[in-house]
Scaffold this motif. Structure first.
Motif, PDB file in Angstrom:
ATOM      1  N   GLU A 289      -6.385  33.219  21.752  1.00 40.16           N
ATOM      2  CA  GLU A 289      -6.511  33.499  20.323  1.00 40.16           C
ATOM      3  C   GLU A 289      -7.170  32.314  19.605  1.00 40.16           C
ATOM      4  O   GLU A 289      -6.731  31.164  19.738  1.00 40.16           O
ATOM      5  CB  GLU A 289      -5.093  33.764  19.790  1.00 40.16           C
ATOM      6  CG  GLU A 289      -5.031  34.760  18.664  1.00 40.16           C
ATOM      7  CD  GLU A 289      -5.308  34.071  17.348  1.00 40.16           C
ATOM      8  OE1 GLU A 289      -6.172  34.545  16.607  1.00 40.16           O
ATOM      9  OE2 GLU A 289      -4.675  33.038  17.099  1.00 40.16           O
ATOM     10  N   PRO A 290      -8.273  32.582  18.844  1.00 36.48           N
ATOM     11  CA  PRO A 290      -9.067  31.488  18.277  1.00 36.48           C
ATOM     12  C   PRO A 290      -8.282  30.494  17.413  1.00 36.48           C
ATOM     13  O   PRO A 290      -8.403  29.283  17.621  1.00 36.48           O
ATOM     14  CB  PRO A 290     -10.104  32.200  17.398  1.00 36.48           C
ATOM     15  CG  PRO A 290     -10.105  33.615  17.808  1.00 36.48           C
ATOM     16  CD  PRO A 290      -8.856  33.906  18.561  1.00 36.48           C
ATOM     17  N   GLU A 291      -7.498  30.998  16.480  1.00 32.02           N
ATOM     18  CA  GLU A 291      -6.818  30.052  15.594  1.00 32.02           C
ATOM     19  C   GLU A 291      -5.776  29.237  16.354  1.00 32.02           C
ATOM     20  O   GLU A 291      -5.494  28.100  15.998  1.00 32.02           O
ATOM     21  CB  GLU A 291      -6.201  30.750  14.387  1.00 32.02           C
ATOM     22  CG  GLU A 291      -7.232  31.172  13.329  1.00 32.02           C
ATOM     23  CD  GLU A 291      -8.222  30.061  12.947  1.00 32.02           C
ATOM     24  OE1 GLU A 291      -7.786  28.958  12.589  1.00 32.02           O
ATOM     25  OE2 GLU A 291      -9.436  30.293  13.015  1.00 32.02           O
ATOM     26  N   LYS A 292      -5.213  29.850  17.406  1.00 31.17           N
ATOM     27  CA  LYS A 292      -4.258  29.113  18.231  1.00 31.17           C
ATOM     28  C   LYS A 292      -4.976  27.973  18.970  1.00 31.17           C
ATOM     29  O   LYS A 292      -4.469  26.863  19.070  1.00 31.17           O
ATOM     30  CB  LYS A 292      -3.593  30.083  19.223  1.00 31.17           C
ATOM     31  CG  LYS A 292      -2.320  29.563  19.780  1.00 31.17           C
ATOM     32  CD  LYS A 292      -1.400  30.684  20.226  1.00 31.17           C
ATOM     33  CE  LYS A 292      -0.201  30.065  20.932  1.00 31.17           C
ATOM     34  NZ  LYS A 292       0.276  30.851  22.047  1.00 31.17           N
ATOM     35  N   LYS A 293      -6.184  28.294  19.481  1.00 34.01           N
ATOM     36  CA  LYS A 293      -6.982  27.239  20.124  1.00 34.01           C
ATOM     37  C   LYS A 293      -7.204  26.093  19.135  1.00 34.01           C
ATOM     38  O   LYS A 293      -6.999  24.930  19.464  1.00 34.01           O
ATOM     39  CB  LYS A 293      -8.365  27.788  20.505  1.00 34.01           C
ATOM     40  CG  LYS A 293      -8.411  28.605  21.767  1.00 34.01           C
ATOM     41  CD  LYS A 293      -9.875  28.970  22.053  1.00 34.01           C
ATOM     42  CE  LYS A 293     -10.000  29.909  23.226  1.00 34.01           C
ATOM     43  NZ  LYS A 293     -11.358  30.452  23.368  1.00 34.01           N
ATOM     44  N   ARG A 294      -7.645  26.441  17.928  1.00 29.88           N
ATOM     45  CA  ARG A 294      -7.904  25.402  16.920  1.00 29.88           C
ATOM     46  C   ARG A 294      -6.665  24.559  16.661  1.00 29.88           C
ATOM     47  O   ARG A 294      -6.739  23.350  16.557  1.00 29.88           O
ATOM     48  CB  ARG A 294      -8.307  26.050  15.601  1.00 29.88           C
ATOM     49  CG  ARG A 294      -9.742  26.364  15.501  1.00 29.88           C
ATOM     50  CD  ARG A 294     -10.159  26.555  14.060  1.00 29.88           C
ATOM     51  NE  ARG A 294     -11.573  26.825  14.053  1.00 29.88           N
ATOM     52  CZ  ARG A 294     -12.114  27.969  14.424  1.00 29.88           C
ATOM     53  NH1 ARG A 294     -11.354  28.971  14.811  1.00 29.88           N
ATOM     54  NH2 ARG A 294     -13.413  28.133  14.410  1.00 29.88           N
ATOM     55  N   HIS A 295      -5.537  25.239  16.539  1.00 26.92           N
ATOM     56  CA  HIS A 295      -4.300  24.544  16.234  1.00 26.92           C
ATOM     57  C   HIS A 295      -3.970  23.539  17.337  1.00 26.92           C
ATOM     58  O   HIS A 295      -3.673  22.379  17.071  1.00 26.92           O
ATOM     59  CB  HIS A 295      -3.177  25.571  16.060  1.00 26.92           C
ATOM     60  CG  HIS A 295      -1.876  24.957  15.685  1.00 26.92           C
ATOM     61  ND1 HIS A 295      -1.619  24.522  14.404  1.00 26.92           N
ATOM     62  CD2 HIS A 295      -0.799  24.662  16.430  1.00 26.92           C
ATOM     63  CE1 HIS A 295      -0.414  23.995  14.379  1.00 26.92           C
ATOM     64  NE2 HIS A 295       0.116  24.074  15.595  1.00 26.92           N
ATOM     65  N   ILE A 296      -4.053  24.022  18.588  1.00 29.33           N
ATOM     66  CA  ILE A 296      -3.722  23.153  19.729  1.00 29.33           C
ATOM     67  C   ILE A 296      -4.680  21.968  19.788  1.00 29.33           C
ATOM     68  O   ILE A 296      -4.262  20.818  19.996  1.00 29.33           O
ATOM     69  CB  ILE A 296      -3.773  23.967  21.043  1.00 29.33           C
ATOM     70  CG1 ILE A 296      -2.607  24.964  21.047  1.00 29.33           C
ATOM     71  CG2 ILE A 296      -3.753  23.057  22.260  1.00 29.33           C
ATOM     72  CD1 ILE A 296      -2.658  25.966  22.179  1.00 29.33           C
ATOM     73  N   ILE A 297      -5.950  22.236  19.560  1.00 30.11           N
ATOM     74  CA  ILE A 297      -6.936  21.150  19.613  1.00 30.11           C
ATOM     75  C   ILE A 297      -6.642  20.131  18.506  1.00 30.11           C
ATOM     76  O   ILE A 297      -6.677  18.915  18.727  1.00 30.11           O
ATOM     77  CB  ILE A 297      -8.362  21.718  19.495  1.00 30.11           C
ATOM     78  CG1 ILE A 297      -8.677  22.515  20.769  1.00 30.11           C
ATOM     79  CG2 ILE A 297      -9.390  20.608  19.279  1.00 30.11           C
ATOM     80  CD1 ILE A 297      -9.891  23.410  20.662  1.00 30.11           C
ATOM     81  N   GLY A 298      -6.309  20.644  17.325  1.00 31.15           N
ATOM     82  CA  GLY A 298      -5.949  19.756  16.218  1.00 31.15           C
ATOM     83  C   GLY A 298      -4.775  18.866  16.591  1.00 31.15           C
ATOM     84  O   GLY A 298      -4.809  17.647  16.399  1.00 31.15           O
ATOM     85  N   GLU A 299      -3.757  19.481  17.189  1.00 34.19           N
ATOM     86  CA  GLU A 299      -2.568  18.720  17.602  1.00 34.19           C
ATOM     87  C   GLU A 299      -2.933  17.655  18.623  1.00 34.19           C
ATOM     88  O   GLU A 299      -2.437  16.537  18.565  1.00 34.19           O
ATOM     89  CB  GLU A 299      -1.545  19.659  18.245  1.00 34.19           C
ATOM     90  CG  GLU A 299      -1.013  20.716  17.308  1.00 34.19           C
ATOM     91  CD  GLU A 299       0.159  20.202  16.511  1.00 34.19           C
ATOM     92  OE1 GLU A 299       1.221  20.026  17.109  1.00 34.19           O
ATOM     93  OE2 GLU A 299      -0.017  19.958  15.302  1.00 34.19           O
ATOM     94  N   GLN A 300      -3.792  18.022  19.569  1.00 35.51           N
ATOM     95  CA  GLN A 300      -4.180  17.067  20.607  1.00 35.51           C
ATOM     96  C   GLN A 300      -4.913  15.876  19.999  1.00 35.51           C
ATOM     97  O   GLN A 300      -4.657  14.738  20.357  1.00 35.51           O
ATOM     98  CB  GLN A 300      -5.068  17.740  21.667  1.00 35.51           C
ATOM     99  CG  GLN A 300      -4.331  18.704  22.572  1.00 35.51           C
ATOM    100  CD  GLN A 300      -3.173  18.034  23.300  1.00 35.51           C
ATOM    101  OE1 GLN A 300      -3.337  16.980  23.897  1.00 35.51           O
ATOM    102  NE2 GLN A 300      -2.003  18.634  23.224  1.00 35.51           N
ATOM    103  N   PHE A 301      -5.821  16.171  19.076  1.00 35.01           N
ATOM    104  CA  PHE A 301      -6.531  15.072  18.410  1.00 35.01           C
ATOM    105  C   PHE A 301      -5.534  14.142  17.714  1.00 35.01           C
ATOM    106  O   PHE A 301      -5.655  12.921  17.774  1.00 35.01           O
ATOM    107  CB  PHE A 301      -7.559  15.598  17.402  1.00 35.01           C
ATOM    108  CG  PHE A 301      -8.918  15.840  18.012  1.00 35.01           C
ATOM    109  CD1 PHE A 301      -9.671  14.779  18.501  1.00 35.01           C
ATOM    110  CD2 PHE A 301      -9.450  17.121  18.091  1.00 35.01           C
ATOM    111  CE1 PHE A 301     -10.929  14.989  19.073  1.00 35.01           C
ATOM    112  CE2 PHE A 301     -10.700  17.346  18.658  1.00 35.01           C
ATOM    113  CZ  PHE A 301     -11.438  16.277  19.151  1.00 35.01           C
ATOM    114  N   VAL A 302      -4.544  14.760  17.068  1.00 26.80           N
ATOM    115  CA  VAL A 302      -3.530  13.955  16.379  1.00 26.80           C
ATOM    116  C   VAL A 302      -2.849  13.015  17.359  1.00 26.80           C
ATOM    117  O   VAL A 302      -2.744  11.809  17.124  1.00 26.80           O
ATOM    118  CB  VAL A 302      -2.484  14.877  15.711  1.00 26.80           C
ATOM    119  CG1 VAL A 302      -1.302  14.057  15.214  1.00 26.80           C
ATOM    120  CG2 VAL A 302      -3.108  15.657  14.577  1.00 26.80           C
ATOM    121  N   GLN A 303      -2.431  13.577  18.497  1.00 25.72           N
ATOM    122  CA  GLN A 303      -1.704  12.751  19.470  1.00 25.72           C
ATOM    123  C   GLN A 303      -2.558  11.607  19.997  1.00 25.72           C
ATOM    124  O   GLN A 303      -2.111  10.467  20.073  1.00 25.72           O
ATOM    125  CB  GLN A 303      -1.233  13.615  20.642  1.00 25.72           C
ATOM    126  CG  GLN A 303      -0.016  14.438  20.273  1.00 25.72           C
ATOM    127  CD  GLN A 303       0.435  15.323  21.419  1.00 25.72           C
ATOM    128  OE1 GLN A 303       0.141  15.048  22.579  1.00 25.72           O
ATOM    129  NE2 GLN A 303       1.150  16.391  21.092  1.00 25.72           N
TER     130      GLN A 303
END
Ligand code: XMP
Length: 583
Positions: A289-303
């Motif tokens: 799911e696209p927005e889920k991908k975005r969310h996960i990528i955002g979280e990874q960048f944060v970490q």
């Protein structure tokens, strides 16, 4: 710097374009919300009211302070701006019999300063439904078209002018002359703006803000962060500027090497690549799911960013954060529908949030538009291949590598084939997520594509089949994940497309060109490639662009030769109804 011109944003996609055109004419302009009180606009020489999608009678439609008209500055209303001016000054606005979208011919019917030097019938660009039915007291009609009687109106004695058409777009060839007349004849503006001429003062500003501290950047390899970084490097010297680049593994072929080489050539001594490829890929495992991908990528960048900030002790008082934020990013009412989302990514990084809150941040480009940032970059001697780069989304190839949980078959209908691959679209303010229609060969008229999307309610996008190993009837969708093999395939086809479009010069004719991998094919060649070259001003709307046939032929031969690629498809959908990216 005090702006001479303020563009009041009535919700139009064109308000930034207006401000940019004014700046191109050498006059500093800013964008403010339409209802900014007249008192806050004191000292402006001119006010421009932008277009917008609303109707003046609608509840909640953008309004403005009528005192602006009496403040003595010149006022130019454009499209909705003309209607708002008419409405507030005692004229009448009514629903048009039918909308008028596209090219029209303007007859100038009165000799006013706005149209000085512009003679004969003029091609103009219209995009409106409502019209001014009656001009306000003191105004005269100054231009008409065959379908719009009041295409322009004015009261020159009060320096009030308005046009129903859009002088800021290229489809109105005399538009720049009209804006020039407004700035210099009506408002008596002085030339005070040249982005590239401000490098010295930008560097001084950086030294003042840094006040002895060092600057830390997360760079992306994009134009904005590279130009901001380079300014800091010049202002403070290489010992005081640190850059980190996060390799998410979702970048294009050769990207990390390109960025590393670029920063080396810039003279950066403190530059490091943070390898986070494994983390990103494992966090994205099994996600479609696209927005889920975005969310996960955002979280990874944060970490990863937190880790870099902590590990490098960049949070102590000796450091401030540099960012490549540009003018449209700072305007609440502007930006793309995604602006919020993109912003939350940055803001969610707690360390960055703390730095911002304590004022430990330097953003040297917040006054500038992208074109101006490019001009500054050119003046700084940055290589053209970097300045001419197309926009590339933060989540990278992850949102261009479509996945599927399940198998599905292609459905033949009278108009073509419905591919059971979902892509995102935008209609009005809402987003859609629907299958795609494939047709054989390019539709003759762009209107036909819009007609198909309107008529076939299950789709939101149309692709033309350019070449394929098998007939579309034999294509099917099978489960496909975001894995290293498919990312490598996408990187390969993307690199082929990039090289060919660069060598032929086609990339300079377009604004952006996503290359998308979709899980539609055969068991032997399970994926297909979608080419999506578009033209745009700011990414908010876009037109599909058809490439020269020899280039397309070469590309389809080269792409079909790639192992695993079943078909080459060409996205012919404008935005709206399709978005630029598929996810
Ligand atoms: P759409 O697909 O919404 O894209 O028509 C408009 C522009 O925004 C870019 N885009 C993104 N950029 N993070 C980004 O930094 C994102 O999540 C994102 N999604 C889309 C897209 O490439 C186009 O230029």
């Amino acid at each position: 710097m005090q702006p001479q011109i303020t563009v009041l944003d009535a919700g139009g996609q064109y308000c930034h374009l207006i401000a940019r055109k004014v700046r191109d004419l050498g006059v500093y302009a800013e964008v403010r919300p339409s209802d900014t009180p007249a008192g806050e606009l004191a000292g402006r020489k001119g006010i421009i009211i932008s277009g917008g999608p609303s109707s003046v009678y609608e509840a909640g439609s953008p309004q403005m302070d009528p005192a602006v008209f009496a403040a003595g500055a010149g006022v130019l209303g454009i499209c909705y701006g003309q209607q708002l001016m008419a409405y507030l000054m005692g004229g009448h606005v009514r629903k048009g019999d039918k909308g008028e979208y596209g090219l029209a011919k303007l007859r100038i019917t009165a000799d006013v300063p706005l149209f000085r030097g512009i003679e004969g019938e003029q091609q103009i660009w219209m995009s409106h439904r409502d019209v001014v039915g009656e001009v306000p007291p003191g105004f005269a009609v100054t231009g008409s078209t065959s379908t719009c009687e009041i295409a322009a109106m004015a009261d020159p004695s009060r320096k009030l002018f308005a046009v129903q058409f859009h002088p800021e777009v290229v489809h109105t060839p005399s538009g720049l002359d009209i804006l020039r007349n407004f700035l210099f004849d009506v408002c008596a503006c002085e030339r005070d703006w040249n982005a590239a001429g401000q490098i010295e003062s930008l560097e001084q500003h950086i030294r003042d803000v840094a006040a002895g501290r060092n600057v830390f950047f997360f760079v992306s390899g994009g134009v904005d962060s590279t130009v901001a970084y380079t300014l800091c490097l010049r202002a403070l010297g290489p010992e005081r500027v640190y850059g980190a680049y996060v390799d998410s593994g979702l970048m294009r072929e050769g990207e990390t090497e390109f960025v590393r080489g670029l920063f080396e050539r810039l003279g950066a001594t403190h530059f490091r690549v943070e390898d986070a490829r494994r983390e990103f890929l494992s966090a994205l495992e099994g996600v479609c799911e696209p927005e889920k991908k975005r969310h996960i990528i955002g979280e990874q960048f944060v970490q990863v960013q937190e880790r870099v900030l902590q590990g490098g002790r960049f949070l102590d008082g000796q450091w401030i954060l540099g960012q490549g934020t540009i003018y449209p990013d700072t305007i609440e009412s502007g930006g793309t529908a995604r602006a919020d989302l993109i912003k939350t990514h940055h803001n969610r990084v707690a360390g960055i949030q703390r730095l911002i809150e304590s004022g430990r941040i330097i953003e040297p480009l917040t006054q500038f538009y992208k074109d101006e940032v490019r001009r500054i970059g050119r003046e700084l001697g940055l290589p053209e291949e970097m300045l001419a780069r197309h926009p590339f989304p933060g989540p990278g190839l992850a949102i261009r590598c479509l996945c599927s949980d399940e198998a599905a078959t292609v459905e033949r209908i009278a108009d073509g084939w419905i591919l059971p691959v979902h892509s995102v679209g935008v209609q009005g303010d809402s987003r859609s997520y629907r299958p795609v229609l494939a047709v054989d060969g390019f539709p003759e008229h762009p209107e036909y594509v819009a007609e198909l999307v309107n008529r076939i309610s299950v789709i939101n996008r149309v692709v033309a089949r350019v070449a394929s190993r098998v007939a579309l009837d034999d294509v099917s969708v099978r489960p496909a994940a975001l894995n290293e093999q498919r990312l490598a395939r996408l990187r390969r086809v993307d690199a082929i497309v990039r090289k060919a479009t660069h060598d032929s010069g086609f990339d300079r004719r377009i604004w952006q060109m996503p290359v998308v991998l979709i899980p539609a094919g055969t068991s032997e060649h399970p994926d297909s490639v979608v080419l999506r070259p578009i033209d745009s001003v700011d990414g908010m709307t876009a037109q599909a662009v058809v490439m020269p046939s020899d280039l397309l032929k070469q590309l389809s031969d080269d792409l079909l030769a790639v192992d695993g690629v079943c078909a080459v498809l060409y996205d012919v959908t404008n935005k709206p109804p399709g978005t630029i990216e598929w996810e």
